[in-house]
Design an enzyme around this catalytic site. Structure first.
Site, short mmCIF file in Angstrom:
data_model
loop_
_atom_site.label_atom_id
_atom_site.label_comp_id
_atom_site.label_asym_id
_atom_site.label_seq_id
_atom_site.Cartn_x
_atom_site.Cartn_y
_atom_site.Cartn_z
N HIS A 1 -29.22 -26.57 -5.46
CA HIS A 1 -29.36 -25.34 -6.27
C HIS A 1 -30.52 -25.50 -7.26
CE1 HIS A 1 -25.85 -23.11 -5.02
NE2 HIS A 1 -25.00 -24.06 -5.35
N GLU B 1 -26.69 -20.80 -1.94
CA GLU B 1 -25.81 -21.76 -1.28
C GLU B 1 -26.45 -22.38 -0.05
OE1 GLU B 1 -22.77 -23.20 -1.96
OE2 GLU B 1 -23.08 -22.27 -3.92
N HIS C 1 -25.44 -31.39 -3.84
CA HIS C 1 -25.21 -29.95 -3.73
C HIS C 1 -25.86 -29.22 -4.91
CE1 HIS C 1 -22.75 -26.32 -2.68
NE2 HIS C 1 -22.88 -26.10 -3.97
N GLU C 2 -25.52 -29.66 -6.11
CA GLU C 2 -26.05 -28.98 -7.30
C GLU C 2 -27.56 -29.19 -7.41
OE1 GLU C 2 -24.16 -26.87 -8.48
OE2 GLU C 2 -22.20 -27.63 -7.84
#
Lengths: 504, 504
Positions: free
Chosen positions: A272, A298, A268-269
């Site tokens: 980003h 997101e 997830h990060e």
């Protein structure tokens, strides 16, 4: 050089200066969440508050206002050009910033730092009442901020939302959320009725932390995060911080007995981070060198985490190495059982660990509560009860502790109000983008199964990242996909994936 | 409140503001040495350069000059009072800073960051020539800085030295170094002739890094470093950074096959840290809340590292737990053999790993070379040859690689010229202070052997740390011990300790 070009260059130099200063704060903030000694919190609050004031001063200088006036009266900027976008977004930011008194900016920063530390402690000790005075202080400041920012006909909440999702309104979000909510409730209920309950205990076997770190790092690198220009550290509440060119920082947290937390958290990060690393370095410090909105941000993180990371083809590629990495936990586990476990759908307390289907319901709950907090319909002292009541009605279960309820998220302690809905917007944007990439790249499943992440990453670089704020979120969606925001692509994806998993 | 008091309060507020800003830079600098991704160096140089310029602007504001003028014309400040010291030292700093053009300050900062990264690479690859262009640039800037700072009758080098050891001159240092050099050469020669050669191979057995870290942390904590208000991280060139109240950061580096490096390195940095943590929080940002000189700083680090850490009583207390911590390496080693190994005296390439006796010769070599670099008697291109020649004449051995020679230290890459002599001053100050503490506390040996470090730490807190810059180094020495700086206490200590070890 004509006069407008000269003014434009001066504007850019000013914006870059403010951004450089702001990137110093970003390091202090990153450090606060990763390495700051406990007793250093108060000094850090002083540092960040001073820096916030200085950034505010730089960003609101009358010279910038004059330059903007001059540039807006010239009409030579092409539609959708870099210059036009930089002027448009610089104006938007300048107007926002000049509406805020410097003192309020400094106070918000100072309280955010102190309140964050109070939240960490209150959450650890499961004492909502210890956090309450800070929440009250923060909500008071955010109402004050909304009152300063708000324009005619805008709700106080929307004035805050605009910081994270420029141009969005809660009405618009509600329009997307309402049909999404209906569809999700149907899907959750069908899954429950299917009677199929994956064995998730295999995810809480022993996964040594050092091995998790190695495996997460390797996956983040494979999907395209560049560790020469970034890092991965530990934080209580994982985040990604794009400091500046060549420096983007991911964080995660490890639990020896919970595989998905760190692994999907890191993907997830890293999603980003890939966005941040895909911004054009030469535009650093200007709007076109900055991410366009948190919703779009997101969409990138949730895409890599879920649409890629929780897909069947991903584990066709990765499962064997997972078994080698965690023999104790996975040697006797069939890939299909693992795949079902990481896609188990059931009501749970913690948003960041929620499955793809119920996740958005967690967001809607927060969206409703924070609107009420800002409007004054809900008082901070009543948050715990309101949370538990709403949670029970949404999920059919009641949080057993504040840490599993209203104290679980960092956001309110940090003054991030209006931030939550961007997560669900991100899920919807991600579905749109993923479909477009799938069709343009001739099928993502095969690429992912072969571990070839480059084409998707480059597609995202080209279509989304490199534009920064050149397009706002909805316009970007239109430019990239020809579509307007809708819950349908997300719902279709979820119905297809979970229909197959739960024999619906 | 009278007018002077009001002006004084305004001055203090200004100084605190500049210090708060400066402490933000300190975090960026710490991060640069510990966690900055490789590709982030150029952005970090931009950040630090901008911050240096802002700190300079704050520190040189005409309002500060006016306040100082006003305060100096009032005469109500008591001799040696906090107020008098703050005004005196603020004037000293203000005059230094106003002599430097902001552009030079920014350029020095920018070049230091980039040059540091070039040095790390050149040292790793053992290529002096890769570092040479940066050394040339830096020496040029430092000459420029010296020219700006210098006052009538002051050498260029002394103008630089004054930043680290206010009030000191190279003539004064040379007066202490000359007899010290003579005594050390005699001692080294006697040790060589003793024929006693300790077995140091036991120090390069296997000492697992995680175990070293644990052991070093525990020792640093036992001697009095407070980890609620500090940390220990890894850096290529270990240092201590006192960020501000509640936040002081140590660094070290580990080699699985070299015990003394990380262990004594950590004690050394913890010594610095205990000084920083002993400054009075309420004075943060003012001279009286800051360490008085690097020489005094080094007296603290070298005292804990050597006079405490390499003493027989220290290992009476710690050796058993060392054996438990490193059974593979130490189970079959007698305490006396270990004690002899960590106090082995012999010529060696690396300053930071040198024994107590030869250490000061490493300093003298650097002191001579950097004076010549600044005066122009030595050109940067000739540094490698000059280093090797001088080293051979001092130590009887010639560095086999630049990494073991002129590329070993971080200082010149970071623009720290005039810094080295403070290490040897520190050794001399430490000997004075240790004798005084020993006599006032009724024998340190027994306390140390019992692991009771509190009395020494508190004595240092009371006598030295809490005063900050209230007294300059030599005056502090006089106030605390009644003595003036001399090589004698250090030489006596060394002769006693090594006389016993080498049967002299």
């Amino acid at each position: 050089m004509n006069a407008s070009q000269k003014a434009y260059d001066q504007l850019i130099a000013r914006l870059k200066q403010a951004a450089l200063l702001s990137s110093c704060s970003a390091i202090l903030e990153w450090d606060e969440q990763t390495y700051l000694p406990a007793d250093g919190a108060s000094h850090r609050a002083d540092q960040l508050s001073m820096m916030a004031g200085m950034v505010h001063q730089e960003a609101t200088s009358p010279e910038t206002g004059d330059l903007l006036n001059e540039l807006e009266s010239a009409s030579e900027w092409e539609e959708d050009s870099v210059e036009q976008a930089n002027i448009r977004e610089a104006r938007h930011e300048y107007d926002r910033m000049t509406k805020l008194p410097r003192q309020l900016v400094e106070e918000l920063s100072r309280v955010a730092t102190l309140s964050h530390h109070a939240w960490v402690k209150a959450r650890k000790e499961n004492q909502f009442n210890d956090f309450l005075p800070w929440l009250e202080k923060m909500i008071g400041l955010k109402r004050e901020q909304a009152a300063s920012l708000g324009s005619e006909g805008q709700t106080a909440y929307d004035a805050l939302l605009d910081e994270y999702e420029p141009g969005a309104t809660s009405e618009m979000i509600e329009q997307a959320f309402t049909p999404l909510r209906n569809e999700l409730v149907k899907l959750v209920s069908a899954i429950k009725e299917s009677g199929i309950v994956p064995d998730v205990s295999l995810l809480t076997r022993k996964y040594p932390v050092a091995k998790q770190r190695e495996f997460s790092l390797s996956a983040a690198e494979k999907i395209g995060f560049d560790f020469n220009a970034g890092r991965l550290d530990i934080a209580a509440h994982p985040f990604c911080s794009g400091i500046g060119p060549g420096d983007c920082r991911l964080t995660t947290r490890y639990d020896e007995h919970h595989f998905p937390g760190a692994f999907f958290g890191t993907l997830h990060e890293a999603g980003h981070g890939i966005y941040e690393q895909g911004l054009l370095k030469e535009y650093f410090g200007t709007p076109v060198g900055s991410s366009t909105s948190l919703g779009i941000h997101e969409s990138q993180s949730r895409m890599w985490e879920n649409l890629v990371g929780r897909s069947r083809p991903f584990w066709n590629c990765f499962y064997q190495s997972a078994q080698q990495q965690f023999p104790e936990a996975l040697a006797d586990v069939a890939q299909d059982d693992f795949y079902r476990a990481i896609n188990d759908v059931r009501p749970s307390y913690i948003r960041v660990e929620a499955d793809e289907v119920t996740y958005n319901l967690h967001i809607m709950l927060r969206f409703e509560l924070e609107q009420a907090l800002i409007s004054g319909d809900l008082q901070p002292a009543d948050v715990e009860a309101a949370w538990n009541e709403k949670f029970t009605s949404y999920f059919g279960i009641t949080p057993d502790t504040p840490a599993n309820g209203c104290l679980q998220d960092v956001h309110w302690s940090a003054g991030l109000i209006g931030y939550f809905p961007t997560y669900a917007l991100g899920n919807m944007y991600a579905a749109h983008f993923f479909n477009a990439a799938d069709s343009e790249l001739g099928g993502l499943d095969d690429l992912i199964a072969r571990g070839e992440f480059g084409p998707l990453k480059e597609w995202l670089n080209q279509k989304i990242h490199q534009h920064g704020k050149r397009y706002r979120a909805n316009r970007l969606l239109e430019v990239v996909t020809g579509e307007t925001l809708s819950h349908v692509p997300l719902v279709d994806q979820l119905n297809r994936k979970y229909g197959e998993l739960y024999n619906l």
